[in-house]
Design a protein around this motif. Sequence first.
Motif, PDB file in Angstrom:
ATOM      1  N   SER A  18      -4.805   0.974  -9.668  1.00 41.95           N
ATOM      2  CA  SER A  18      -3.863   2.083 -10.459  1.00 41.95           C
ATOM      3  C   SER A  18      -4.443   3.753 -10.036  1.00 41.95           C
ATOM      4  CB  SER A  18      -4.234   2.018 -11.849  1.00 41.95           C
ATOM      5  OG  SER A  18      -5.182   2.231 -12.330  1.00 41.95           O
ATOM      6  N   ILE A  19      -3.493   4.592  -9.788  1.00 46.68           N
ATOM      7  CA  ILE A  19      -3.894   5.989  -9.331  1.00 46.68           C
ATOM      8  C   ILE A  19      -3.769   6.764 -10.440  1.00 46.68           C
ATOM      9  CG2 ILE A  19      -3.181   7.844  -7.760  1.00 46.68           C
ATOM     10  CD1 ILE A  19      -2.401   5.861  -5.641  1.00 46.68           C
ATOM     11  N   ARG A  35      -4.656   2.808  -2.831  1.00 51.51           N
ATOM     12  CA  ARG A  35      -3.248   1.944  -2.613  1.00 51.51           C
ATOM     13  C   ARG A  35      -3.317   0.746  -1.898  1.00 51.51           C
ATOM     14  NH1 ARG A  35      -2.020   7.544  -1.032  1.00 51.51           N
ATOM     15  NH2 ARG A  35      -0.819   8.378  -2.802  1.00 51.51           N
ATOM     16  N   GLU A  36      -4.176   0.770  -1.177  1.00 46.38           N
ATOM     17  CA  GLU A  36      -4.835  -0.345  -0.002  1.00 46.38           C
ATOM     18  C   GLU A  36      -5.104  -1.566  -1.104  1.00 46.38           C
ATOM     19  OE1 GLU A  36      -7.784  -1.725   3.258  1.00 46.38           O
ATOM     20  OE2 GLU A  36      -7.408   0.511   3.098  1.00 46.38           O
ATOM     21  N   ASP A  90      -5.600   6.660  -0.684  1.00 46.89           N
ATOM     22  CA  ASP A  90      -5.363   5.613   0.616  1.00 46.89           C
ATOM     23  C   ASP A  90      -5.900   4.569   0.130  1.00 46.89           C
ATOM     24  OD1 ASP A  90      -3.799   7.336   1.889  1.00 46.89           O
ATOM     25  OD2 ASP A  90      -5.383   7.767   3.586  1.00 46.89           O
TER      26      ASP A  90
END
Length: 68
Positions: free
Chosen positions: A57-58, A52-53, A49
């Motif tokens: 990068s994930i 993303r906020e 979370d």
Amino acid sequence: MKYEIVIYWSDEDASFIAEAPDLPGCFSHGQSYEEAAGNIQEAMALWLDVAREYGDSIPAPKSHALSA
């Protein structure tokens, strides 16, 4: 996405430590294996979370489960 979770006992902390190696700095703990497993799920959700906020990068999961 499915990430590897590593759970181990720490004598120093007197608790189970859980970590998600693919998510840097994502750790949790618990007094039982089950508690640590549940806590790391929450920590991973929060990690994702926040990434993303902030538009970070994930990482894709690097680990693959072994088949029996």
